[in-house]
Write a protein that holds these residues in place. Structure first.
Motif, PDB file in Angstrom:
ATOM      1  N   GLY A  33       0.979  -1.176  -0.065  1.00  0.00           N
ATOM      2  CA  GLY A  33       0.023   0.017  -0.018  1.00  0.00           C
ATOM      3  C   GLY A  33       0.817   1.322  -0.019  1.00  0.00           C
ATOM      4  N   PHE A  34       0.096   2.210   0.239  1.00  0.00           N
ATOM      5  CA  PHE A  34       0.856   3.584   0.121  1.00  0.00           C
ATOM      6  C   PHE A  34       1.100   4.241   1.552  1.00  0.00           C
ATOM      7  CE2 PHE A  34      -2.272   3.498  -3.347  1.00  0.00           C
ATOM      8  CZ  PHE A  34      -1.420   3.613  -4.574  1.00  0.00           C
ATOM      9  N   LEU A  52       4.429   3.819  -3.413  1.00  0.00           N
ATOM     10  CA  LEU A  52       3.663   2.235  -3.331  1.00  0.00           C
ATOM     11  C   LEU A  52       4.483   1.267  -2.659  1.00  0.00           C
ATOM     12  CD1 LEU A  52       1.032   0.825  -3.731  1.00  0.00           C
ATOM     13  CD2 LEU A  52       1.732   0.686  -5.955  1.00  0.00           C
ATOM     14  N   TRP A  70       7.593   0.603  -5.608  1.00  0.00           N
ATOM     15  CA  TRP A  70       7.308   0.675  -7.020  1.00  0.00           C
ATOM     16  C   TRP A  70       8.074   2.053  -7.501  1.00  0.00           C
ATOM     17  CZ3 TRP A  70       5.358  -0.790 -11.395  1.00  0.00           C
ATOM     18  CH2 TRP A  70       4.698   0.132 -12.254  1.00  0.00           C
ATOM     19  N   SER A  80      -2.804   4.313 -11.326  1.00  0.00           N
ATOM     20  CA  SER A  80      -3.296   3.050 -11.008  1.00  0.00           C
ATOM     21  C   SER A  80      -2.955   2.058 -12.247  1.00  0.00           C
ATOM     22  CB  SER A  80      -4.697   3.325 -10.345  1.00  0.00           C
ATOM     23  OG  SER A  80      -5.554   3.728 -11.424  1.00  0.00           O
ATOM     24  N   VAL A 123       0.216   0.988 -12.776  1.00  0.00           N
ATOM     25  CA  VAL A 123       0.695  -0.123 -11.594  1.00  0.00           C
ATOM     26  C   VAL A 123       0.004  -1.593 -11.950  1.00  0.00           C
ATOM     27  CG1 VAL A 123       0.445  -0.998  -9.047  1.00  0.00           C
ATOM     28  CG2 VAL A 123       0.975   1.625  -9.842  1.00  0.00           C
ATOM     29  N   THR A 139       0.841  -6.282  -4.435  1.00  0.00           N
ATOM     30  CA  THR A 139       0.502  -5.302  -3.524  1.00  0.00           C
ATOM     31  C   THR A 139      -0.918  -4.721  -3.636  1.00  0.00           C
ATOM     32  OG1 THR A 139       1.212  -2.792  -3.260  1.00  0.00           O
ATOM     33  CG2 THR A 139       0.735  -3.541  -5.655  1.00  0.00           C
ATOM     34  N   LEU A 158      -3.573  -1.416  -3.441  1.00  0.00           N
ATOM     35  CA  LEU A 158      -3.870  -0.102  -3.775  1.00  0.00           C
ATOM     36  C   LEU A 158      -4.630   0.603  -2.505  1.00  0.00           C
ATOM     37  CD1 LEU A 158      -4.270   0.432  -7.392  1.00  0.00           C
ATOM     38  CD2 LEU A 158      -2.168   0.487  -6.045  1.00  0.00           C
TER      39      LEU A 158
END
Length: 344
Positions: free
Chosen positions: A51-52, A248, A266, A298, A301, A311, A313
């Motif tokens: 995640g972020f 990310l 990422w 997005s 990715v 991963t 989001l």
């Protein structure tokens, strides 16, 4: 008779210390004492995340001692210097560039690295090369031809005006940008620089960001390190250009050892720090511009050339192997996205 008695006394004196020296007697002077509780055996398990999260750059290509300090490890005689330099299979100089990224909220330290190679980045056919300009943007252009032969000069006529020049909102030309052919790995470097230098006005005609790659290959990282404006408390100074930005995170399985998994950042794109509040607020983006940026990010990715591994989001969360159908392998499987989001 007197000599006989003296000899016996001397014999006793010479024997006694040698026996005691072996610790065979029962005095406190020679008995070994070992006291204390048995050490509890613990297994160190590094947390992995998906995640972020918002981070700041705290170090660039640190020494072993600097890295130990960052991760809270004591220096030991067994520590070896970190080797960043090397060569590729063709004999070209190659330098690993390592950025240490700290998340202030979770206090976790993440590492993002890539190889910068001293050769032009070309396409498979060798008739095009990547170019980079002074605002940290890359593009592709063909080499000029002389007859049927390909030269080493770039056909500038195909490059877009926004790449070559600063322009106003009204498309007025404000001045030229500097540009040159890019090295392999330089796209990764400038992509991070553009996100990291969040306080720099990239629309200003006076802006110029061109890294001296020759210094990097000589292991001179001063120019990059001086961009870090953090004070002793980890806060940005007012005269700096750096800022936090959003990364990310995901998990990748070791290709040589399937039992090992690694944290991965990422590197093909980063988001402005302001996007973190939108992500934490259920992926609700307030404007057409932010929706457009999120849509492109997005799609990059989750596309065919997207994230290598697994991963999600979502805001930063611990990696759950049960949710990972790939086991962290490289795959083109779509990455889970939040349901009900209006980012499209």
């Amino acid at each position: 008779m007197l000599n006989t008695l003296l000899n016996k006394k001397l014999l006793l004196l010479t024997r006694a210390p040698s026996v005691r020296g072996l610790g065979s007697d029962k005095t406190d002077q020679y008995n070994m004492a070992v006291k204390g509780k048995q050490r509890t055996a613990t297994e160190f398990v590094k947390k992995l995340y998906v995640g972020f999260t918002s981070v700041k750059v705290v170090a660039v290509n640190p020494s072993r001692e600097e890295l130990n300090k960052l991760i809270g490890k004591e220096d030991t005689p067994e520590d070896k210097p970190i080797e960043y330099s090397g060569t590729d299979q063709e004999g070209n100089d190659r330098m690993r560039i390592l950025f240490c990224l700290k998340d202030d909220e979770s206090k976790e330290l993440f590492f993002y690295s890539f190889n910068l190679t001293n050769k032009e980045r070309k396409n498979k056919d060798g008739d095009k090369c990547q170019v980079v300009n002074s605002t940290c943007i890359t593009s592709w252009a063909p080499y000029l031809k002389k007859g049927d032969a390909i030269t080493d000069k770039v056909d500038e006529s195909v490059l877009q005006d926004w790449f070559l020049n600063f322009t106003s909102k009204e498309k007025e030309n404000l001045g030229p940008k500097k540009w040159r052919k890019a090295l392999a790995g330089e796209e990764e470097l400038v992509t991070l620089l553009r996100a990291w230098l969040g306080r720099l006005n990239f629309m200003d005609p006076e802006t110029e960001v061109l890294v001296d790659t020759k210094k990097l290959f000589k292991q001179n990282f001063k120019e990059l390190r001086e961009l870090i404006s953090l004070d002793e408390e980890g806060k940005f100074t007012t005269d700096g250009l750096d800022s936090p930005f959003v990364i990310l995170l995901g998990v990748r399985k070791d290709e040589d050892d399937p039992t090992k998994k690694y944290q991965q950042v990422w590197g093909k794109g980063f988001l402005p720090n302001s996007f973190m509040k939108y992500i934490n607020n259920g992926m609700k983006f307030p404007s057409d511009y932010t929706k457009k940026v999120w849509k492109k990010f997005s799609e990059d990715v989750t596309g065919d050339y997207g994230f290598d591994g697994y991963t999600e989001l979502v805001p930063l969360a611990e990696y759950d192997p049960a949710k990972d159908p790939t086991g962290g392998e490289k795959t083109g499987t779509p990455i889970p996205t939040p349901t009900g989001s209006d980012y499209r």
